[in-house]
Scaffold this motif. Structure first.
Motif, PDB file in Angstrom:
ATOM      1  N   GLY A 126       0.818  -1.212   0.000  1.00 30.98           N
ATOM      2  CA  GLY A 126       0.000   0.000   0.000  1.00 30.98           C
ATOM      3  C   GLY A 126       0.848   1.256   0.000  1.00 30.98           C
ATOM      4  O   GLY A 126       0.502   2.255  -0.653  1.00 30.98           O
ATOM      5  N   PHE A 127       1.971   1.229   0.712  1.00 27.81           N
ATOM      6  CA  PHE A 127       2.867   2.385   0.733  1.00 27.81           C
ATOM      7  C   PHE A 127       3.440   2.649  -0.654  1.00 27.81           C
ATOM      8  O   PHE A 127       3.497   3.807  -1.106  1.00 27.81           O
ATOM      9  CB  PHE A 127       3.993   2.142   1.741  1.00 27.81           C
ATOM     10  CG  PHE A 127       5.085   3.168   1.696  1.00 27.81           C
ATOM     11  CD1 PHE A 127       4.905   4.418   2.262  1.00 27.81           C
ATOM     12  CD2 PHE A 127       6.292   2.882   1.072  1.00 27.81           C
ATOM     13  CE1 PHE A 127       5.913   5.373   2.206  1.00 27.81           C
ATOM     14  CE2 PHE A 127       7.303   3.825   1.015  1.00 27.81           C
ATOM     15  CZ  PHE A 127       7.113   5.075   1.585  1.00 27.81           C
ATOM     16  N   PHE A 128       3.843   1.600  -1.366  1.00 27.88           N
ATOM     17  CA  PHE A 128       4.428   1.799  -2.690  1.00 27.88           C
ATOM     18  C   PHE A 128       3.375   2.235  -3.705  1.00 27.88           C
ATOM     19  O   PHE A 128       3.683   2.990  -4.635  1.00 27.88           O
ATOM     20  CB  PHE A 128       5.130   0.520  -3.144  1.00 27.88           C
ATOM     21  CG  PHE A 128       6.481   0.335  -2.518  1.00 27.88           C
ATOM     22  CD1 PHE A 128       7.584   0.987  -3.013  1.00 27.88           C
ATOM     23  CD2 PHE A 128       6.639  -0.467  -1.399  1.00 27.88           C
ATOM     24  CE1 PHE A 128       8.838   0.832  -2.435  1.00 27.88           C
ATOM     25  CE2 PHE A 128       7.877  -0.637  -0.806  1.00 27.88           C
ATOM     26  CZ  PHE A 128       8.982   0.018  -1.321  1.00 27.88           C
ATOM     27  N   ILE A 129       2.146   1.762  -3.562  1.00 27.37           N
ATOM     28  CA  ILE A 129       1.068   2.267  -4.426  1.00 27.37           C
ATOM     29  C   ILE A 129       0.892   3.763  -4.208  1.00 27.37           C
ATOM     30  O   ILE A 129       0.779   4.548  -5.161  1.00 27.37           O
ATOM     31  CB  ILE A 129      -0.245   1.509  -4.136  1.00 27.37           C
ATOM     32  CG1 ILE A 129      -0.130   0.049  -4.582  1.00 27.37           C
ATOM     33  CG2 ILE A 129      -1.422   2.173  -4.842  1.00 27.37           C
ATOM     34  CD1 ILE A 129      -1.323  -0.802  -4.192  1.00 27.37           C
ATOM     35  N   PHE A 130       0.882   4.182  -2.945  1.00 31.96           N
ATOM     36  CA  PHE A 130       0.727   5.599  -2.613  1.00 31.96           C
ATOM     37  C   PHE A 130       1.878   6.427  -3.185  1.00 31.96           C
ATOM     38  O   PHE A 130       1.657   7.483  -3.796  1.00 31.96           O
ATOM     39  CB  PHE A 130       0.655   5.752  -1.093  1.00 31.96           C
ATOM     40  CG  PHE A 130       0.704   7.170  -0.610  1.00 31.96           C
ATOM     41  CD1 PHE A 130      -0.418   7.977  -0.676  1.00 31.96           C
ATOM     42  CD2 PHE A 130       1.878   7.703  -0.099  1.00 31.96           C
ATOM     43  CE1 PHE A 130      -0.373   9.293  -0.240  1.00 31.96           C
ATOM     44  CE2 PHE A 130       1.938   9.014   0.345  1.00 31.96           C
ATOM     45  CZ  PHE A 130       0.804   9.810   0.274  1.00 31.96           C
ATOM     46  N   VAL A 131       3.114   5.950  -3.016  1.00 30.09           N
ATOM     47  CA  VAL A 131       4.281   6.704  -3.484  1.00 30.09           C
ATOM     48  C   VAL A 131       4.270   6.840  -5.005  1.00 30.09           C
ATOM     49  O   VAL A 131       4.509   7.932  -5.547  1.00 30.09           O
ATOM     50  CB  VAL A 131       5.577   6.017  -3.004  1.00 30.09           C
ATOM     51  CG1 VAL A 131       6.795   6.611  -3.707  1.00 30.09           C
ATOM     52  CG2 VAL A 131       5.729   6.170  -1.506  1.00 30.09           C
ATOM     53  N   SER A 132       3.996   5.749  -5.713  1.00 28.92           N
ATOM     54  CA  SER A 132       4.014   5.809  -7.180  1.00 28.92           C
ATOM     55  C   SER A 132       2.912   6.719  -7.713  1.00 28.92           C
ATOM     56  O   SER A 132       3.133   7.487  -8.662  1.00 28.92           O
ATOM     57  CB  SER A 132       3.872   4.405  -7.764  1.00 28.92           C
ATOM     58  OG  SER A 132       2.643   3.811  -7.381  1.00 28.92           O
ATOM     59  N   ILE A 133       1.732   6.669  -7.111  1.00 26.47           N
ATOM     60  CA  ILE A 133       0.630   7.521  -7.576  1.00 26.47           C
ATOM     61  C   ILE A 133       0.943   8.990  -7.300  1.00 26.47           C
ATOM     62  O   ILE A 133       0.716   9.867  -8.153  1.00 26.47           O
ATOM     63  CB  ILE A 133      -0.683   7.086  -6.907  1.00 26.47           C
ATOM     64  CG1 ILE A 133      -1.136   5.741  -7.479  1.00 26.47           C
ATOM     65  CG2 ILE A 133      -1.776   8.136  -7.109  1.00 26.47           C
ATOM     66  CD1 ILE A 133      -2.369   5.181  -6.824  1.00 26.47           C
ATOM     67  N   MET A 134       1.476   9.295  -6.115  1.00 27.52           N
ATOM     68  CA  MET A 134       1.834  10.676  -5.805  1.00 27.52           C
ATOM     69  C   MET A 134       2.934  11.172  -6.741  1.00 27.52           C
ATOM     70  O   MET A 134       2.901  12.324  -7.201  1.00 27.52           O
ATOM     71  CB  MET A 134       2.281  10.779  -4.348  1.00 27.52           C
ATOM     72  CG  MET A 134       1.159  10.613  -3.335  1.00 27.52           C
ATOM     73  SD  MET A 134      -0.119  11.883  -3.502  1.00 27.52           S
ATOM     74  CE  MET A 134       0.815  13.358  -3.109  1.00 27.52           C
ATOM     75  N   ALA A 135       3.921  10.324  -7.038  1.00 31.51           N
ATOM     76  CA  ALA A 135       5.004  10.735  -7.930  1.00 31.51           C
ATOM     77  C   ALA A 135       4.470  11.048  -9.327  1.00 31.51           C
ATOM     78  O   ALA A 135       4.846  12.057  -9.940  1.00 31.51           O
ATOM     79  CB  ALA A 135       6.069   9.641  -7.996  1.00 31.51           C
TER      80      ALA A 135
END
Length: 448
Positions: free
Chosen positions: A421-430
């Motif tokens: 979930g953290f990596f989904i959040f980071v990639s979407i924000m980026a």
């Protein structure tokens, strides 16, 4: 005079200079470069195969391995090492507990290690077994813990990035190819209906070929509609909706039988495409995705499922782009340079490809960067619901589904399973930061 004349810059040179002034966009781009680079060489950066686990001793829900930089015997800095662990069962919660076991010795972390028993491929072409780091067996290093089967979660996250990040880009490319093509056609041919069937009186010249061919196509359409309606009735029984489907197919067949011999059938392609966009937009996206996915069997090959998800996401996402491209094309097609190209004898296809669609480039680039995170999130949602990528492949959504099966214990006892979930959040924000930067760079009113 030449030295005093300012150097002219293209649109993309100006946009690049403006993009570099947007700090969040630059950092978002750097994060995406790292994520995609690691995903491209997942086998090298992951210490284990994503599906590798040991039956004994079991390592299910092993917490992240503690890396030691200080030798406890001398108190001095040393090469990073890990200890083997011993598994016990908590008598109260009945959950596994892992404790370091120094009696088995130290297992130093080694770099650029070879694992001939766990080879991998790069881009499905080159075979290799070199990995960035690892420890000698029976030691194990789990940077982010393990899942319920004892598989290294860091390795599965890296391999899952290949699927989640790739599906986002591929689905966006499919969506934008459809949006550009159909939106360009709708705008360019707006107000110019196409004749799709010729009456008997027009069967002369080229009509001797096109007339029977058009009749054959429409007859095939009517026969297909009747066959689908009859199959629907035969499989589900006769009821209200079945009768409605059968009546609709009969009406289509009767309309064509009474119309084809006497009247031509004309279709405004602009009206047809825009009505299709409205139909797709009227259905909630997640419901439409689930419905379309349910049409296909759930036991198909995992690689086929990957391409199926790409196609479904691309199919439902082209409508918004087609609307905007149509509006741009409607205005551009009346410009002087387009009229000049038409006067010089350029074909419609050449005018559309060389003079009209390039005018939408800036909007397409910005919209593409803002659409990719939506597709990443949609794929994660499908996989989370069990309708996306399946084993032995993995994705971030599939890893979250496994974490969800653990219930509330995933938050309390083993929070490391929530890393996807953290990596989904980071990639979407980026991606959103990059999209904001591109929007500001291509918009003259926002330039600094």
């Amino acid at each position: 005079m030449d030295a005093l004349t300012p150097k002219s810059e293209s649109l993309f040179q100006v946009a690049w200079a403006q993009f570099r002034k947007h700090r969040l966009a630059v950092w978002g781009g750097r994060i995406l470069l790292v994520l995609y680079f690691v995903a491209a060489f997942a086998g090298f950066f992951s210490p284990y195969d994503p599906n590798y686990y040991e039956l004994y001793p079991p390592k299910g829900y092993h917490p992240p391995t503690r890396i030691h930089f200080v030798d406890p015997e001398t108190g001095r800095l040393t090469r990073p090492f890990v200890y083997a662990t011993r598994r016990t069962i908590d008598p109260v919660s009945l959950q596994p507990r892992y404790e370091e076991d120094p009696s088995q010795g130290k297992f130093y972390i080694r770099f650029f290690v070879r694992t001939p028993d766990q080879p991998y491929t790069i881009f499905r072409v080159f075979r290799a077994d070199l990995r960035l780091f690892g420890v000698d067996p029976p030691g194990r290093i789990f940077l982010m813990g393990t899942d319920n089967f004892g598989r290294d979660l860091f390795s599965r996250l890296v391999y899952g990035a290949q699927v989640s990040l790739t599906i986002g880009i591929l689905s966006a490319l499919v969506s934008f190819a459809l949006g550009l093509l159909l939106g360009g056609i709708a705008g360019f041919y707006a107000g110019r209906p196409f004749v799709l069937a010729l009456p008997l009186r027009a069967w002369r010249g080229r009509g001797l070929v096109l007339g029977p061919l058009s009749w054959l196509l429409w007859s095939g359409l009517a026969a297909g509609a009747l066959y689908l309606a009859w199959t629907y009735v035969r499989l589900t029984g006769f009821g209200f909706f079945q009768a409605l489907a059968l009546l609709a197919a009969l009406w289509l067949a009767g309309f064509l039988a009474l119309t084809l011999p006497f009247r031509s059938i004309q279709v405004d392609v602009d009206n047809l495409i825009m009505r299709l966009v409205e139909v797709i937009a009227a259905i909630p996206t997640l419901f439409l995705l689930i419905s379309l996915r349910a049409v296909f069997p759930t036991n198909v090959d995992p690689l086929t499922t990957f391409y199926l998800v790409v196609g479904l996401l691309g199919f439902i996402g082209w409508g918004g782009l087609a609307r905007v491209v149509r509006g741009v094309v409607l205005s551009v097609r009346e410009q002087d340079y387009v009229q000049a190209a038409r006067a010089l004898g350029a074909s419609d296809g050449r005018i559309l490809a060389r003079h009209v669609l390039p005018a939408t480039a800036s909007y397409v680039i910005v919209s593409l960067s803002l659409t990719i995170p939506g597709f990443i999130l949609a794929e994660s949602g499908l996989s989370f619901l069990g309708l996306g990528v399946t084993e032995p492949y993995t994705s971030w959504g599939l890893l979250l589904q496994a974490a969800q099966q653990g219930g509330f214990a995933s938050f309390v006892d083993r929070p490391w399973v929530l890393w996807p979930g953290f990596f989904i959040f980071v990639s979407i924000m980026a991606w959103n930061f990059v999209g904001d930067g591109l929007r500001d760079a291509f918009d003259p009113r926002r330039r600094q």
